[in-house]
Design a protein around this motif. Structure first.
Motif, PDB file in Angstrom:
ATOM      1  N   GLY A   1       0.811  -1.214   0.000  1.00  0.00           N
ATOM      2  CA  GLY A   1       0.000   0.000   0.000  1.00  0.00           C
ATOM      3  C   GLY A   1       0.843   1.262   0.000  1.00  0.00           C
ATOM      4  N   LYS A   2       0.183   2.389  -0.155  1.00  0.00           N
ATOM      5  CA  LYS A   2       0.861   3.683  -0.131  1.00  0.00           C
ATOM      6  C   LYS A   2       1.402   3.959   1.259  1.00  0.00           C
ATOM      7  CE  LYS A   2       0.111   8.557  -1.326  1.00  0.00           C
ATOM      8  NZ  LYS A   2      -0.867   9.555  -1.814  1.00  0.00           N
ATOM      9  N   ARG A   3       2.586   4.530   1.318  1.00  0.00           N
ATOM     10  CA  ARG A   3       3.184   4.879   2.605  1.00  0.00           C
ATOM     11  C   ARG A   3       2.935   6.350   2.911  1.00  0.00           C
ATOM     12  NH1 ARG A   3       9.034   1.649   2.493  1.00  0.00           N
ATOM     13  NH2 ARG A   3       8.148  -0.439   2.698  1.00  0.00           N
ATOM     14  N   PRO A   4       2.826   6.690   4.193  1.00  0.00           N
ATOM     15  CA  PRO A   4       2.621   8.095   4.565  1.00  0.00           C
ATOM     16  C   PRO A   4       3.744   8.965   3.993  1.00  0.00           C
ATOM     17  CG  PRO A   4       2.251   6.668   6.459  1.00  0.00           C
ATOM     18  CD  PRO A   4       2.811   5.796   5.370  1.00  0.00           C
ATOM     19  N   GLY A   5       3.373  10.071   3.384  1.00  0.00           N
ATOM     20  CA  GLY A   5       4.370  10.990   2.831  1.00  0.00           C
ATOM     21  C   GLY A   5       4.747  10.719   1.391  1.00  0.00           C
ATOM     22  N   GLU A   6       4.349   9.567   0.842  1.00  0.00           N
ATOM     23  CA  GLU A   6       4.670   9.248  -0.542  1.00  0.00           C
ATOM     24  C   GLU A   6       3.768  10.007  -1.506  1.00  0.00           C
ATOM     25  OE1 GLU A   6       6.309   4.644  -0.747  1.00  0.00           O
ATOM     26  OE2 GLU A   6       4.215   5.076  -1.203  1.00  0.00           O
ATOM     27  N   THR A   7       4.330  10.385  -2.646  1.00  0.00           N
ATOM     28  CA  THR A   7       3.556  10.923  -3.759  1.00  0.00           C
ATOM     29  C   THR A   7       3.814  10.053  -4.975  1.00  0.00           C
ATOM     30  OG1 THR A   7       3.731  13.201  -2.941  1.00  0.00           O
ATOM     31  CG2 THR A   7       3.160  12.910  -5.263  1.00  0.00           C
ATOM     32  N   TRP A   8       2.752   9.556  -5.600  1.00  0.00           N
ATOM     33  CA  TRP A   8       2.867   8.726  -6.791  1.00  0.00           C
ATOM     34  C   TRP A   8       2.360   9.497  -8.000  1.00  0.00           C
ATOM     35  CZ3 TRP A   8       4.475   3.479  -7.275  1.00  0.00           C
ATOM     36  CH2 TRP A   8       4.899   2.894  -6.069  1.00  0.00           C
TER      37      TRP A   8
END
Length: 322
Positions: free
Chosen positions: A37-44
């Motif tokens: 899943g997406k991690r906190p602070g990540e931008t995709w």
């Protein structure tokens, strides 16, 4: 282990294609903070050809300047099925060489922490002992001077993934240019709709390993976060899960609910008979991983195609529209 931290920006080139859209689906649907899943602070960022023509160096540079990625999953390429590859060999070589050089060198110039490029089992030689593994790309290991040029010269963490045959939602279902599964799904759908025979090109005997795009998406996310070597990794189901084209066609007939005439055109080319690849290295590194059963994945793909037919990439529709 992982080279990622908070505030990372992950740029996915080819982000609206089959694999890119699958990665986006996984990132948006898996629990935040979980393994896939997406991690906190990540931008995709899921970039398409609208963001930049990656054959053009300046457009590529401007895209990197705009998004300032810390990590890149490079999926952008000119791709096609067997017959398109055979027809446009030089075009495929030239355009993909330009794309890869522009993306990799621009990533280096912008100090991107990690890049995962995408190879294909097509890079393996035809005459080779099976199963394929990562050491057989050149009938054995090439000279050490050919290994990981960006890693050796500049210390860049640039590596490659080698998926086997991918299929799933958002695939290219064009009857002329698609790979085997989406092409057959579209042909069978039209045969049912129009009450015409379903004719499969070739003998149906060749064997392939097929991987569901959502499974592959998870493996790309794993490779981005947890694999820090420069050597490529084959991302595939096991070699014992080869499926014949006839089995594929049978499964599509079942999933589509086609009850008409169904046959094989043995005058058409089959391509390579088989090219089994080992996923032993992958499994030794990732540990537990549950691949979606082939028939389940195929059924979900057919359901997606039927539900999204008007907006799917199909080339010309039956009525001549696009």
């Amino acid at each position: 282990m992982s080279s990622q931290s908070t505030n990372d920006v992950i740029l996915v080139t080819g982000g609206t294609g089959l694999v890119g859209s699958a990665i986006q689906h996984i990132i948006e649907t898996e629990p935040v903070g979980s393994r896939f899943g997406k991690r906190p602070g990540e931008t995709w960022i899921f970039a398409s050809s609208k963001d930049a023509d990656l054959r053009d160096r300046e457009q590529t540079k401007k895209m990197f300047e705009k998004y300032k990625p810390t990590h890149v999953i490079h999926l952008g390429a000119l791709v096609g099925g067997l017959f398109k590859n055979m027809k446009y060999k030089l075009t495929f070589l030239r355009e993909n060489t330009l794309i890869n050089d522009n993306v990799l060198h621009t990533a280096y110039e912008n100090q991107v922490k990690k890049v995962i490029s995408c190879l294909s089992t097509c890079v393996f030689p035809d005459k080779v002992t099976y199963p394929l593994d990562e050491t057989k790309i050149h009938l054995g290991l090439p000279h050490e001077s050919n290994f990981g040029a960006y890693k050796e010269e500049f210390g860049c963490n640039f590596t490659s993934a080698i998926p086997t045959n991918v299929f799933g939602p958002n695939d290219n279902f064009d009857l002329e240019d698609s790979h085997v599964i989406p092409g057959l799904i579209h042909k069978c759908y039209l045969a049912k709709k129009n009450g015409t025979p379903f004719i499969v090109s070739g003998t149906g005997k060749p064997l392939r390993q097929f991987i569901y795009s959502y499974d592959l998406a998870k493996l790309f996310i794993w490779q981005l976060r947890e694999y820090d070597d420069v050597e490529p990794v084959i991302l595939s189901v096991g070699e014992n899960e080869e499926v014949s084209i006839k089995d594929v066609a049978d499964a599509i007939v079942k999933a589509v609910g086609f009850e008409g005439q169904y046959s094989f055109d043995t005058t058409r080319a089959d391509g390579q008979f088989r090219k089994p690849a080992s996923n032993a290295k992958l499994l030794s590194l990732i540990g537990e991983f549950d691949f979606t059963p082939f028939e389940t994945a195929l059924r979900k793909t057919v359901q997606w195609f039927v539900a999204n037919y008007e907006n799917a990439r199909t080339g010309k529709k039956a009525d001549g529209s696009t």
